[in-house]
Design an enzyme around this catalytic site. Structure first.
Site, mmCIF file in Angstrom:
data_model
loop_
_atom_site.group_PDB
_atom_site.id
_atom_site.type_symbol
_atom_site.label_atom_id
_atom_site.label_comp_id
_atom_site.label_asym_id
_atom_site.label_seq_id
_atom_site.Cartn_x
_atom_site.Cartn_y
_atom_site.Cartn_z
ATOM 1 N N ASN A 9 0.749 -1.338 0.159
ATOM 2 C CA ASN A 9 -0.136 0.034 -0.242
ATOM 3 C C ASN A 9 0.366 0.800 0.043
ATOM 4 O O ASN A 9 1.487 1.723 1.237
ATOM 5 C CB ASN A 9 -0.812 -0.237 1.373
ATOM 6 C CG ASN A 9 -1.254 1.472 1.648
ATOM 7 O OD1 ASN A 9 -1.858 2.076 0.212
ATOM 8 N ND2 ASN A 9 -2.106 1.499 2.869
ATOM 9 N N TRP A 10 1.078 1.983 -1.080
ATOM 10 C CA TRP A 10 1.955 2.681 -1.264
ATOM 11 C C TRP A 10 1.237 4.443 -0.834
ATOM 12 O O TRP A 10 2.057 5.098 -0.645
ATOM 13 C CB TRP A 10 2.567 3.044 -2.302
ATOM 14 C CG TRP A 10 2.903 2.360 -3.514
ATOM 15 C CD1 TRP A 10 3.568 1.398 -3.027
ATOM 16 C CD2 TRP A 10 3.646 2.534 -4.691
ATOM 17 N NE1 TRP A 10 3.797 -0.138 -3.995
ATOM 18 C CE2 TRP A 10 4.067 1.196 -5.061
ATOM 19 C CE3 TRP A 10 3.744 3.650 -5.701
ATOM 20 C CZ2 TRP A 10 5.112 1.259 -6.001
ATOM 21 C CZ3 TRP A 10 4.215 3.040 -6.878
ATOM 22 C CH2 TRP A 10 4.216 2.320 -7.384
ATOM 23 N N LYS A 11 -0.118 4.059 -0.643
ATOM 24 C CA LYS A 11 -0.385 5.445 0.613
ATOM 25 C C LYS A 11 0.129 6.749 -0.592
ATOM 26 O O LYS A 11 -0.456 6.296 -1.328
ATOM 27 C CB LYS A 11 0.306 5.375 1.741
ATOM 28 C CG LYS A 11 -0.153 4.765 2.621
ATOM 29 C CD LYS A 11 0.224 4.907 3.861
ATOM 30 C CE LYS A 11 0.312 3.565 4.799
ATOM 31 N NZ LYS A 11 -0.316 3.348 6.010
ATOM 32 N N HIS A 95 -9.573 0.400 4.621
ATOM 33 C CA HIS A 95 -7.816 0.349 5.460
ATOM 34 C C HIS A 95 -8.314 2.008 6.358
ATOM 35 O O HIS A 95 -8.727 2.193 5.933
ATOM 36 C CB HIS A 95 -7.432 1.648 4.536
ATOM 37 C CG HIS A 95 -5.501 1.598 5.517
ATOM 38 N ND1 HIS A 95 -5.203 2.340 5.663
ATOM 39 C CD2 HIS A 95 -4.302 1.205 4.562
ATOM 40 C CE1 HIS A 95 -3.946 2.419 6.406
ATOM 41 N NE2 HIS A 95 -3.697 1.481 5.552
ATOM 42 N N GLU A 97 -6.514 4.435 7.560
ATOM 43 C CA GLU A 97 -6.795 5.612 7.746
ATOM 44 C C GLU A 97 -8.026 6.328 7.182
ATOM 45 O O GLU A 97 -8.131 7.612 7.608
ATOM 46 C CB GLU A 97 -5.549 5.994 6.663
ATOM 47 C CG GLU A 97 -4.140 5.453 7.243
ATOM 48 C CD GLU A 97 -3.052 5.366 6.788
ATOM 49 O OE1 GLU A 97 -2.901 5.149 4.897
ATOM 50 O OE2 GLU A 97 -2.518 4.788 7.171
ATOM 51 N N GLU A 167 -5.158 -5.988 11.119
ATOM 52 C CA GLU A 167 -4.340 -4.427 10.917
ATOM 53 C C GLU A 167 -4.701 -3.785 12.266
ATOM 54 O O GLU A 167 -5.657 -2.659 11.849
ATOM 55 C CB GLU A 167 -4.360 -3.696 8.850
ATOM 56 C CG GLU A 167 -3.877 -4.133 8.271
ATOM 57 C CD GLU A 167 -3.449 -3.085 7.275
ATOM 58 O OE1 GLU A 167 -2.628 -3.473 6.915
ATOM 59 O OE2 GLU A 167 -3.957 -2.359 7.070
ATOM 60 N N SER A 213 3.121 -2.001 10.483
ATOM 61 C CA SER A 213 4.770 -2.553 10.702
ATOM 62 C C SER A 213 4.858 -4.188 9.804
ATOM 63 O O SER A 213 6.647 -3.777 11.049
ATOM 64 C CB SER A 213 4.948 -2.059 11.624
ATOM 65 O OG SER A 213 4.971 -0.543 12.707
ATOM 66 N N GLY A 234 3.179 -1.292 4.233
ATOM 67 C CA GLY A 234 2.310 0.258 4.168
ATOM 68 C C GLY A 234 3.715 0.985 3.945
ATOM 69 O O GLY A 234 4.757 0.929 2.264
ATOM 70 N N GLY A 235 4.491 1.651 4.693
ATOM 71 C CA GLY A 235 6.162 1.804 4.601
ATOM 72 C C GLY A 235 7.521 1.042 3.459
ATOM 73 O O GLY A 235 7.694 1.420 2.937
HETATM 74 C C1 PEP Z 1 -0.647 -0.190 6.237
HETATM 75 O O1 PEP Z 1 -1.085 0.921 5.312
HETATM 76 O O2 PEP Z 1 -1.559 -0.932 5.697
HETATM 77 C C2 PEP Z 1 0.119 -0.744 6.823
HETATM 78 C C3 PEP Z 1 0.648 -1.559 7.437
HETATM 79 O O3 PEP Z 1 1.067 0.247 7.392
HETATM 80 P P1 PEP Z 1 2.224 -0.104 7.716
HETATM 81 O O4 PEP Z 1 3.229 -1.149 7.282
HETATM 82 O O5 PEP Z 1 3.501 1.106 7.627
HETATM 83 O O6 PEP Z 1 2.153 -0.428 8.988
#
Ligand code: PEP
Length: 256
Positions: A9-11, A95, A97, A167, A213, A234-235
């Site tokens: 997920n590049w957000k 998601h 967010e 998540e 994470s 994500g990151g």
């Molecule tokens: C996400 O955006 O779904 C996510 C899990 O982010 P991260 O891996 O950065 O915690």
């Protein structure tokens, strides 16, 4: 056997040039990886040009959201049909967010899910508790509400086409990963609930991803858990080396 699925997920990151560079690097890193689904979910502005770069690739394209209507006066929104047209096979729905900043509810998740399924997009439906909810011992109650609300009116055949991402909100973008035991406990709860909502066979066929994470350092241990079938990243999906490592390590975990 459920097929492993690793999705990035590049957000709201990456310009067109940056996204093209990342996909070029991922194509080089991952071209020979088989037997798992690898998905990248960039912002809308990148979908169509990346679709062209992924036609011969083992990497699939997904979007980060959609709107449930087919078309119309809905300024700023994008429909399932438009995502298909742009080359998407997957779409993230609900998601945390979006729930937190854009008033996404279980009801809107449900409408988006139905639109995605109608247009043969594979939905990745996100559920998870906040830290406050975990500390109040209401994790399972929250998951139950999100799952039953989000999947309301979805039949067995449709449910089998869904991917669910557990998540925990407190683990997203914070560097805090749920322990593999905490993640497995939640995944097992979700699978048992799916068995009650549908049947054992359907529940056993639905892929459950962990998200929060995920990094190259923790993916193998997470993947060794019996009910974890992949990760929503994500990151660590924003760089070819870390996302490549995660995908390779996930592909290397043999499930009993
Ligand atoms: C996400 O955006 O779904 C996510 C899990 O982010 P991260 O891996 O950065 O915690």
């Amino acid at each position: 056997m459920r097929k492993t699925i690793i999705a990035g997920n590049w957000k709201m990151y990456k310009t067109i040039k940056e996204g093209q560079e990342l996909v070029n690097a991922l194509n080089r890193e991952l071209y020979n990886l088989q037997n798992l689904d690898i998905v990248v979910c960039p912002p809308y502005t990148l979908l169509s040009c990346l679709a062209d770069m992924l036609t011969e690739s083992n990497i699939a394209l997904g979007a980060q959201d959609l709107f449930w209507e087919e078309e119309g006066a809905f300024t700023g929104e994008v429909s399932a049909q438009m995502l298909k047209d742009a080359g998407c096979q997957f779409v993230i729905i609900g998601h945390s967010e979006r729930r937190q900043y854009f008033a996404e509810t279980n009801g809107s998740v449900n409408k988006k899910l139905k639109a995605a399924l109608k247009h043969a997009l594979t939905p990745i439906v996100c559920i998870g508790e906040t830290l406050k909810e975990r500390e109040a011992n209401s994790t399972f109650k929250v998951l139950e509400g999100q799952l039953t609300g989000g999947l309301s009116g979805i039949n067995q055949e449709e449910a089998a086409r869904i991917v669910i991402a557990y998540e925990p909100v407190w683990a997203i973008g914070t560097g805090k990963t749920a322990t593999s035991a905490q993640a497995e406990e939640a995944h097992k709860y979700i699978r048992d609930l799916l068995a009650k909502l549908y049947d054992l066979e359907t529940a056993e066929s639905i892929r459950l991803q962990y998200g929060g994470s995920v990094k190259p350092e923790n993916i193998s241990e997470l993947m060794q858990q019996p009910d974890i079938d992949g990760a929503l990243v994500g990151g660590s999906s924003l760089r070819a080396d870390s996302f490549g490592d995660i995908a390779r390590k996930a592909a290397g975990v043999l499930k009993s």
